[in-house]
Design a protein around this motif. Structure first.
Motif, PDB file in Angstrom:
ATOM      1  N   ASP A 175      30.333  39.572  32.130  1.00 56.33           N
ATOM      2  CA  ASP A 175      30.076  39.545  30.579  1.00 56.33           C
ATOM      3  C   ASP A 175      30.926  40.352  29.475  1.00 56.33           C
ATOM      4  N   ARG A 176      30.730  41.861  30.249  1.00 56.65           N
ATOM      5  CA  ARG A 176      31.712  42.820  29.399  1.00 56.65           C
ATOM      6  C   ARG A 176      33.191  42.329  29.330  1.00 56.65           C
ATOM      7  N   SER A 177      33.333  41.839  30.690  1.00 56.55           N
ATOM      8  CA  SER A 177      34.630  41.848  31.411  1.00 56.55           C
ATOM      9  C   SER A 177      35.339  40.586  30.259  1.00 56.55           C
ATOM     10  N   LYS A 178      34.834  39.009  29.769  1.00 56.05           N
ATOM     11  CA  LYS A 178      34.812  38.465  29.472  1.00 56.05           C
ATOM     12  C   LYS A 178      35.177  38.323  28.010  1.00 56.05           C
ATOM     13  N   GLN A 179      34.321  39.193  27.549  1.00 54.87           N
ATOM     14  CA  GLN A 179      34.074  39.789  26.279  1.00 54.87           C
ATOM     15  C   GLN A 179      35.934  40.350  25.758  1.00 54.87           C
ATOM     16  N   ILE A 180      36.371  41.410  26.852  1.00 53.12           N
ATOM     17  CA  ILE A 180      37.132  41.915  26.700  1.00 53.12           C
ATOM     18  C   ILE A 180      38.207  40.762  26.559  1.00 53.12           C
ATOM     19  N   TYR A 181      38.209  40.072  27.719  1.00 50.04           N
ATOM     20  CA  TYR A 181      38.773  38.901  28.054  1.00 50.04           C
ATOM     21  C   TYR A 181      39.432  37.851  26.367  1.00 50.04           C
ATOM     22  N   ARG A 209      38.748  40.907  38.255  1.00 53.36           N
ATOM     23  CA  ARG A 209      39.974  40.835  37.096  1.00 53.36           C
ATOM     24  C   ARG A 209      40.519  42.175  36.929  1.00 53.36           C
ATOM     25  N   VAL A 210      41.434  42.632  36.694  1.00 47.83           N
ATOM     26  CA  VAL A 210      41.886  43.721  35.672  1.00 47.83           C
ATOM     27  C   VAL A 210      42.159  43.434  34.099  1.00 47.83           C
ATOM     28  N   MET A 211      40.780  44.664  33.558  1.00 48.01           N
ATOM     29  CA  MET A 211      42.091  44.125  31.985  1.00 48.01           C
ATOM     30  C   MET A 211      42.382  45.457  31.918  1.00 48.01           C
ATOM     31  N   ALA A 212      43.586  45.110  31.644  1.00 49.34           N
ATOM     32  CA  ALA A 212      44.433  46.305  31.491  1.00 49.34           C
ATOM     33  C   ALA A 212      44.748  46.263  30.361  1.00 49.34           C
ATOM     34  N   LEU A 213      44.531  47.545  29.425  1.00 45.65           N
ATOM     35  CA  LEU A 213      45.216  47.283  27.523  1.00 45.65           C
ATOM     36  C   LEU A 213      45.646  48.082  27.361  1.00 45.65           C
ATOM     37  N   VAL A 214      47.010  48.547  26.582  1.00 43.40           N
ATOM     38  CA  VAL A 214      48.104  49.078  26.716  1.00 43.40           C
ATOM     39  C   VAL A 214      47.886  49.197  25.153  1.00 43.40           C
ATOM     40  N   SER A 215      48.285  50.420  25.364  1.00 43.70           N
ATOM     41  CA  SER A 215      47.957  51.707  23.435  1.00 43.70           C
ATOM     42  C   SER A 215      49.650  51.535  23.344  1.00 43.70           C
ATOM     43  N   ARG A 269      47.522  53.132  29.083  1.00 42.86           N
ATOM     44  CA  ARG A 269      46.987  52.187  29.912  1.00 42.86           C
ATOM     45  C   ARG A 269      45.506  52.165  30.181  1.00 42.86           C
ATOM     46  N   THR A 270      44.306  51.533  29.416  1.00 43.86           N
ATOM     47  CA  THR A 270      43.099  51.760  29.923  1.00 43.86           C
ATOM     48  C   THR A 270      42.658  50.200  30.504  1.00 43.86           C
ATOM     49  N   MET A 271      41.882  50.736  31.589  1.00 43.45           N
ATOM     50  CA  MET A 271      41.412  49.610  32.381  1.00 43.45           C
ATOM     51  C   MET A 271      40.124  49.422  32.531  1.00 43.45           C
ATOM     52  N   ALA A 272      40.038  47.973  32.265  1.00 44.31           N
ATOM     53  CA  ALA A 272      38.312  47.705  32.919  1.00 44.31           C
ATOM     54  C   ALA A 272      38.432  46.534  34.159  1.00 44.31           C
ATOM     55  N   THR A 273      37.831  46.958  34.983  1.00 43.27           N
ATOM     56  CA  THR A 273      38.044  46.133  36.326  1.00 43.27           C
ATOM     57  C   THR A 273      36.374  45.788  36.636  1.00 43.27           C
ATOM     58  N   TYR A 274      36.439  43.883  36.889  1.00 44.92           N
ATOM     59  CA  TYR A 274      35.758  43.244  37.338  1.00 44.92           C
ATOM     60  C   TYR A 274      35.527  43.218  38.433  1.00 44.92           C
ATOM     61  N   LEU A 275      35.082  43.728  39.843  1.00 43.53           N
ATOM     62  CA  LEU A 275      35.972  42.666  40.449  1.00 43.53           C
ATOM     63  C   LEU A 275      34.939  41.356  41.387  1.00 43.53           C
ATOM     64  N   GLY A 276      34.242  40.526  40.502  1.00 47.94           N
ATOM     65  CA  GLY A 276      33.732  39.429  41.106  1.00 47.94           C
ATOM     66  C   GLY A 276      33.602  39.106  42.653  1.00 47.94           C
ATOM     67  N   ALA A 277      34.624  38.359  42.879  1.00 48.58           N
ATOM     68  CA  ALA A 277      34.965  37.694  43.391  1.00 48.58           C
ATOM     69  C   ALA A 277      34.346  39.250  44.869  1.00 48.58           C
ATOM     70  N   ALA A 278      35.624  39.205  44.944  1.00 50.23           N
ATOM     71  CA  ALA A 278      36.328  40.445  45.325  1.00 50.23           C
ATOM     72  C   ALA A 278      35.235  41.510  46.163  1.00 50.23           C
ATOM     73  N   ALA A 279      34.103  41.536  45.826  1.00 55.29           N
ATOM     74  CA  ALA A 279      33.242  42.777  46.140  1.00 55.29           C
ATOM     75  C   ALA A 279      32.160  42.428  47.458  1.00 55.29           C
ATOM     76  N   GLU A 280      32.872  40.027  47.129  1.00 54.74           N
ATOM     77  CA  GLU A 280      31.747  39.604  48.019  1.00 54.74           C
ATOM     78  C   GLU A 280      32.443  39.512  49.673  1.00 54.74           C
ATOM     79  N   MET A 281      33.246  40.109  50.042  1.00 55.04           N
ATOM     80  CA  MET A 281      33.889  39.867  51.166  1.00 55.04           C
ATOM     81  C   MET A 281      32.582  40.282  52.270  1.00 55.04           C
ATOM     82  N   GLN A 282      33.125  39.531  53.549  1.00 56.76           N
ATOM     83  CA  GLN A 282      31.666  39.502  54.746  1.00 56.76           C
ATOM     84  C   GLN A 282      32.111  39.883  56.068  1.00 56.76           C
TER      85      GLN A 282
END
Length: 332
Positions: free
Chosen positions: A45-51, A119-125, A130-143
């Motif tokens: 949710d937070r990642s989508k808000q930032i996006y 996804r990594v929301m990379a916000l460049v001042s 660079r400030t990064m907000a990382t949402y691992l999503g599917a990446a964290a579900e490897m089996q």
């Protein structure tokens, strides 16, 4: 006369897409509770808000994730290889798949039916911070089942992203399967935080399964409690090949009784993001082509030095021809 097979590398890590957006001011960072210059893990949710708030037609999309950056760099150097990770059934997942296929990398990507592509929301001042907000999503579900013998057997090295070490069962299954299939296992320690949080597990994992270890100065100290040179000797005593990266001071490499010290190249550092990933790409290029350790280190230093001169973890495609010309000079 038969051509000698060049060894290949299978990278495994968090498959992410970097969404790079330039901020008009830093107030948005405060609104989202993101410390300036930090990397913060956020939920969907937070990642989508930032996006939704920061994405614009000027935003850039690029494949990301530490080992993904390395494999992309290797492909741009002309190496063959593959990548294993997990993505969502969405537009960003399609972008990740297509980008790797376009570069000639084989992909062994599984899909999540419940999460979006990480996804990594990379916000460049305005000053390039660079400030990064990382949402691992599917990446964290490897089996563990993703490490299929028929996939592994096509490669010579398994290169593992240290960030996966938090999932002990996954990483243990992966390196066991790789060793059973006859691969050498390489591990990048990724972050001193990773090392400190998983120290006992890492020591056991490395002693039993890992052949090649990449660490920067902070990671090496977190792992051994020692300064770089002493840390190198200790790590090399637990593995076949140890590399300790010292930033602008270069790197130390040890295999058996051989110790090599390699300097860095002169570089106007703009953004050090991805420097270690680029170093690994250059080193593996040298290693798989059968070059001496010192040559591997010099190629790694060159690629790493070029990356810190650009924003983000990857060189533009247009830069690689010049890099390859400079590598040719190193190789002789």
């Amino acid at each position: 006369m038969t051509n000698k097979k060049i060894p290949t590398v299978l990278g495994v890590g968090n498959a992410l897409v970097d969404v790079i957006s330039v901020l008009t001011d830093d107030n948005l960072l405060k609104d989202f509770g993101l410390p300036r210059g930090s990397m913060t893990l956020v939920d969907a949710d937070r990642s989508k808000q930032i996006y939704d708030t920061t994405f614009s037609p000027k935003s850039e999309l690029t494949t990301g994730g530490s080992v993904a950056n390395t494999m992309r760099g290797m492909a741009n150097l002309g190496c063959s290889g593959g990548y294993m990770g997990r993505i969502g059934r969405d537009q960003l997942g399609e972008l990740f798949l297509n980008d790797f296929a376009r570069r000639g990398l084989r992909t062994h990507l599984s899909y999540s039916d419940t999460s979006d592509t990480g996804r990594v929301m990379a916000l460049v001042s305005s000053d390039s911070e660079r400030t990064m907000a990382t949402y691992l999503g599917a990446a964290a579900e490897m089996q563990a089942s993703d490490f299929k013998a028929e996939v592994l057997e096509a490669y010579d090295y398994l290169y593992v992203e240290g960030y996966l070490v938090f999932n002990h069962n996954l990483i243990t299954a992966g390196v066991k399967a790789a060793k059973a299939a006859g691969l050498k296992v390489a591990l990048d320690l990724s972050s001193f935080n990773v090392v400190e949080a998983n120290l006992e597990f890492l020591k056991n994992l490395i002693a039993e399964y890992v052949d090649i270890i990449f660490a920067n100065e902070e990671e090496a100290k977190a792992y051994t409690g020692l300064e770089p040179e002493a840390a190198l000797h200790e790590i090399a005593g637990q593995s076949e090949l140890a590399i300790v990266k010292l930033g602008k001071e270069g790197s130390l490499i040890k295999q058996g009784d051989e110790v090599v010290r390699v300097g860095s190249i002169p570089a106007k550092a703009l953004d050090t993001t991805g420097a270690g990933d680029a170093y690994a790409a250059g080193f593996f290029y040298g290693l798989t082509n059968g070059y001496h350790l010192e040559t591997c280190g010099k190629i790694a230093a060159l690629v790493s030095g070029k990356v810190v001169e650009v924003m983000g973890p990857n060189l533009p495609d247009s830069a690689w021809d010049e890099v390859k010309k400079e590598i040719a000079k190193i190789v002789g």
